[in-house]
Design a protein around this motif. Structure first.
Motif, PDB file in Angstrom:
ATOM      1  N   PHE A  31       0.864  -1.179   0.000  1.00 41.01           N
ATOM      2  CA  PHE A  31       0.000   0.000   0.000  1.00 41.01           C
ATOM      3  C   PHE A  31       0.897   1.224   0.000  1.00 41.01           C
ATOM      4  O   PHE A  31       1.842   1.298   0.777  1.00 41.01           O
ATOM      5  CB  PHE A  31      -0.885   0.036   1.261  1.00 41.01           C
ATOM      6  N   HIS A  32       0.632   2.161  -0.879  1.00 44.22           N
ATOM      7  CA  HIS A  32       1.382   3.426  -0.813  1.00 44.22           C
ATOM      8  C   HIS A  32       0.431   4.583  -1.123  1.00 44.22           C
ATOM      9  O   HIS A  32      -0.601   4.404  -1.750  1.00 44.22           O
ATOM     10  CB  HIS A  32       2.596   3.424  -1.741  1.00 44.22           C
ATOM     11  N   ARG A  33       0.814   5.722  -0.622  1.00 46.89           N
ATOM     12  CA  ARG A  33      -0.022   6.911  -0.783  1.00 46.89           C
ATOM     13  C   ARG A  33       0.391   7.657  -2.042  1.00 46.89           C
ATOM     14  O   ARG A  33       1.570   7.971  -2.234  1.00 46.89           O
ATOM     15  CB  ARG A  33       0.128   7.811   0.444  1.00 46.89           C
ATOM     16  N   ALA A  34      -0.572   7.949  -2.889  1.00 49.69           N
ATOM     17  CA  ALA A  34      -0.334   8.692  -4.125  1.00 49.69           C
ATOM     18  C   ALA A  34      -0.292  10.187  -3.816  1.00 49.69           C
ATOM     19  O   ALA A  34      -0.671  10.629  -2.731  1.00 49.69           O
ATOM     20  CB  ALA A  34      -1.434   8.387  -5.132  1.00 49.69           C
ATOM     21  N   ALA A  35       0.174  10.945  -4.791  1.00 56.37           N
ATOM     22  CA  ALA A  35       0.304  12.396  -4.615  1.00 56.37           C
ATOM     23  C   ALA A  35      -1.034  13.065  -4.313  1.00 56.37           C
ATOM     24  O   ALA A  35      -1.085  14.065  -3.587  1.00 56.37           O
ATOM     25  CB  ALA A  35       0.920  13.008  -5.870  1.00 56.37           C
TER      26      ALA A  35
END
Length: 77
Positions: A31-35
């Motif tokens: 899981f990663h946070r987008a801009a």
């Protein structure tokens, strides 16, 4: 697609999403946070899911070899 979070913080990834990403039992996900602030789910191993053509590859059976096909084409059988 909506899903419910359990008391332990677990969710079930919908089947359509699992199929799209090629996620199977034992697969690692990231899981990663987008801009824009949204959270993106990806496969952690970076493998691309098999295309619909790759999944069918090798399923035609033994069949005839090239020489047999050419003999049939020429009417030699």
């Amino acid at each position: 697609m909506a899903t419910t979070v359990t008391a332990k913080g677990q969710v079930t990834i919908p089947k359509a999403v699992r199929d799209l990403l090629g996620i199977a039992p034992g697969s690692k996900v990231d899981f990663h946070r987008a801009a824009d602030g949204s959270v993106v789910l990806t496969r952690a191993d970076k493998k691309q899911p098999a295309s619909r053509f790759q999944r069918l590859r090798g399923h035609a059976g033994k069949g005839l070899d090239t020489d047999a096909i050419m003999a049939m084409t020429r009417g030699e059988t």
